[in-house]
Design an enzyme around this catalytic site. Structure first.
Site, PDB file in Angstrom:
ATOM      1  CG  ASP A  27      -3.042  10.268  93.977  1.00  0.00           C
ATOM      2  OD1 ASP A  27      -2.149  10.203  94.839  1.00  0.00           O
ATOM      3  OD2 ASP A  27      -3.018  11.088  93.045  1.00  0.00           O
ATOM      4  CB  SER A  72       0.624  15.997  91.176  1.00  0.00           C
ATOM      5  OG  SER A  72       1.017  14.709  90.824  1.00  0.00           O
ATOM      6  CG  HIS A 105       0.327  12.547  95.496  1.00  0.00           C
ATOM      7  ND1 HIS A 105      -0.551  12.199  94.495  1.00  0.00           N
ATOM      8  CD2 HIS A 105       1.150  13.469  94.944  1.00  0.00           C
ATOM      9  CE1 HIS A 105      -0.272  12.877  93.390  1.00  0.00           C
ATOM     10  NE2 HIS A 105       0.759  13.657  93.638  1.00  0.00           N
TER      11      HIS A 105
END
Length: 604
Positions: free
Chosen positions: A165, A414, A209
């Site tokens: 990620d 996600s 994120h």
């Protein structure tokens, strides 16, 4: 990890409307202007050595109009390339970005004018674009039944989860061990070559994120009194950074990170890879190096959990978001996760599909996806102070019990994906002998399946209602149920590929879509979805699959008279073709890969 119902910030509707309008307009413009390239392949297979989305660049090279133009590509060889092969492409002006041994390839930045030389090289099998890659942020729920696993003593301890990620800010106390003295991020590596800190104080995760995803998998809730605990708060986390401060990366970054996870498997007992990212599909999965990489991890004994994508609201020619699964979630080996929402209730019966969650079947291959859903909107997990998302959406930041901005709210497939990844860690702690296929089959068989025929959702920032059906292309096998999965002892075959997601076929004579079993897409050894009592298709997918394996009748979710909608998914202007040349993806979306990065969503 928690799900909250929160007041909307001032100007939120205007912000979302502008963002969606811009994205959707750009996507549809590309679909219309570049759809001619959608016919440059055969069933998802490259014509010649070049992937279809390279056709425009090759044409420019032939016209002599690309003398100074560069392109990032992945070149796959018949054998693992050595110094001789690398030397040849360097002499063409190419720059080596990554060695990708798992796919017998190298990632290059090379002059467009050199593409013809690659075509002439007899040692090269294929050349594809090294596509941009972004994170997928837009809706997940609190997983059902995790407390039962905790009460039984399972928290993921001893299991390594690789988070591929934007990085992990491991200074967050929720990522420490039980003594709050050692980080459970046991390894990190950057594949982006970009800065790992900024002047705003962000460290390693400059986008915000990856830290959020890591918290959903394994945060321990230390700064929230346990309110925002992740699914498996004892896991070890392996941080493989592939996305930069804008959430952007590339195929080769992700492939290189997957290869590193495989190499480190025994060192850190890596049993799970989380991929909360994706892009459009440009070739069939068998010809996509990104899909080949996730298959390598799966065959190495690692469960790969992938986001389905956030394109379920995209309706081209009335297609209602079908055919929008992203890569590598289109690969039949992996566990592909869609998103649901709770509607303010903790009951599984109240869960409904999030309208933006992408739907199957997959482009070209018509694979049944998603595999499973993890419900919810507004997931609270770890903040990465100073990161891009936190800076852009300050109203989504929440304070911890130390008074600092420790938590952040995001939504999307996600966020659904790490819910499943953390749950896999619990299953593997309970029974370390489970193979990836056995894990996938267990999760799908035990999923909650009691859904209505359809539900409607109002999205204020779009001023639009969306209707979702609950067929297997929309919700897969159903809603993740950890408690039932861990109390179930049924074992699918241990062989690799026993739980491949099957393909489907459209019959134009009666307007139905049926499962294909034991064919080229799903090998004869893939018996999980067969006719056995324990692992029959109707057991896995519930009432959405009948004994005749018809999964999409003439009346659902649209009928065979809506030929324009059918052509989007099935690739024929008459509704009778079997070759998928979906205009939703194809070559048209190359410059809009990735996902929407709104922090939160106002779907009702």
């Amino acid at each position: 990890m928690s799900e909250t119902l929160k007041p909307k910030s001032p100007g939120r509707s205007e912000r979302h409307s502008a963002a969606w309008g811009k994205r959707l307009s750009m996507l549809l413009l590309l679909l219309l202007t570049e759809s001619a390239f959608a016919q440059n392949w055969e069933g998802g297979r490259p014509v010649g050595k070049f992937a279809p989305d390279l056709a425009p660049a090759v044409a420019r090279a032939h016209r002599g109009a690309a003398r100074s133009e560069m392109v990032k590509v992945i070149v796959q060889y018949k054998q693992v390339p050595q110094a001789d092969q690398e030397g040849r492409v360097r002499r063409m002006g190419g720059r080596l970005n990554h060695r990708l041994h798992s796919v017998k390839g190298i990632a290059l930045t090379i002059p467009v004018s050199a593409l013809s030389a690659l075509e002439a090289d007899p040692e090269i099998l294929s050349v594809s674009i090294d596509h941009p890659m972004k994170g997928l942020d837009d809706v997940t729920d609190v997983v059902t039944g995790v407390n039962a696993a905790w009460n039984a003593g399972y928290d993921g301890t001893g299991i390594g989860v690789a988070v591929i990620d934007s990085g992990i800010n491991d200074s967050h106390p929720d990522l420490m061990d039980s003594t709050e003295s050692n980080s459970r991020v046991v390894y990190r590596q950057d594949f982006t070559g970009t800065p790992t800190s900024n002047s705003s104080g962000a460290m390693y995760d400059l986008y915000g994120h990856g830290t959020h995803v890591a918290g959903i998998i394994g945060g321990n809730g230390y700064l929230s009194g346990g309110n925002y605990s992740g699914v498996a708060p004892g896991v070890s986390l392996i941080d493989l950074r592939v996305l930069d401060l804008n959430g952007s990366g590339s195929d080769s970054n992700v492939i290189a990170a997957i290869e590193e996870a495989i190499a480190l498997k025994n060192t850190y007992n890596i049993r799970v890879i989380n991929l909360s990212l994706g892009r459009g599909i440009f070739v069939g999965y068998a010809h996509d190096p990104l899909c080949q990489a996730v298959e390598s991890a799966w065959k190495a004994g690692i469960v790969v959990v992938v986001a389905a994508g956030n394109y379920g609201r995209v309706s081209v020619s009335g297609s209602r978001g079908f055919g929008t699964i992203t890569a590598p979630g289109n690969d039949p080996y992996v566990v592909t996760v869609g998103a649901m929402k709770s509607n303010g209730s903790s009951s599984p019966a109240a869960e409904t599909k999030a309208s933006y969650s992408s739907k199957g079947p997959t482009t070209y291959d018509h694979v049944v996806k998603p595999d499973i859903m993890a419900p919810g909107n507004g997931i609270v997990s770890l903040s990465a102070p100073g990161a891009t998302l936190e800076s852009q959406y300050p109203n989504e930041v929440l304070t911890g019990n130390d008074g600092n901005q420790d938590y952040f709210t995001l939504s999307g497939t996600s966020m659904a994906t790490p819910v499943v990844a953390g749950s896999v860690a619990l299953l593997l702690q309970q029974n370390s002998a489970l193979t990836p296929d056995q894990v996938k089959a267990r999760l799908m068989k035990t999923a909650y399946k009691a859904f209505p025929l359809s539900t409607a959702a109002w999205v204020p920032h779009l001023s639009q209602n969306f209707t979702d059906f609950y067929d297997l292309f929309s919700v897969g096998a159903g809603l993740l149920n950890v408690q039932t999965a861990m109390s179930n002892n049924d074992l699918a075959p241990a062989t690799v590929g026993a739980a491949l997601s099957p393909a489907v076929s459209y019959n134009p004579t009666n307007g139905t879509v049926s499962l294909l079993q034991g064919n080229g897409s799903v090998g004869a050894g893939s018996v999980v979805w067969g006719t056995s009592v324990v692992w029959g298709a109707s057991v896995v997918w519930g009432a959405s699959v009948t004994g005749s394996s018809v999964v999409w009748g003439a009346s659902l979710p649209w009928n065979s008279n809506l030929l324009s909608a059918f052509s989007v998914v099935w690739g024929s202007s008459t509704g009778t073709g079997t070759q998928a040349t979906s205009v939703v993806w194809g070559a048209a979306a190359s410059s809009t890969d990735g996902a929407f990065t709104d922090a939160g969503d106002d779907e009702q």
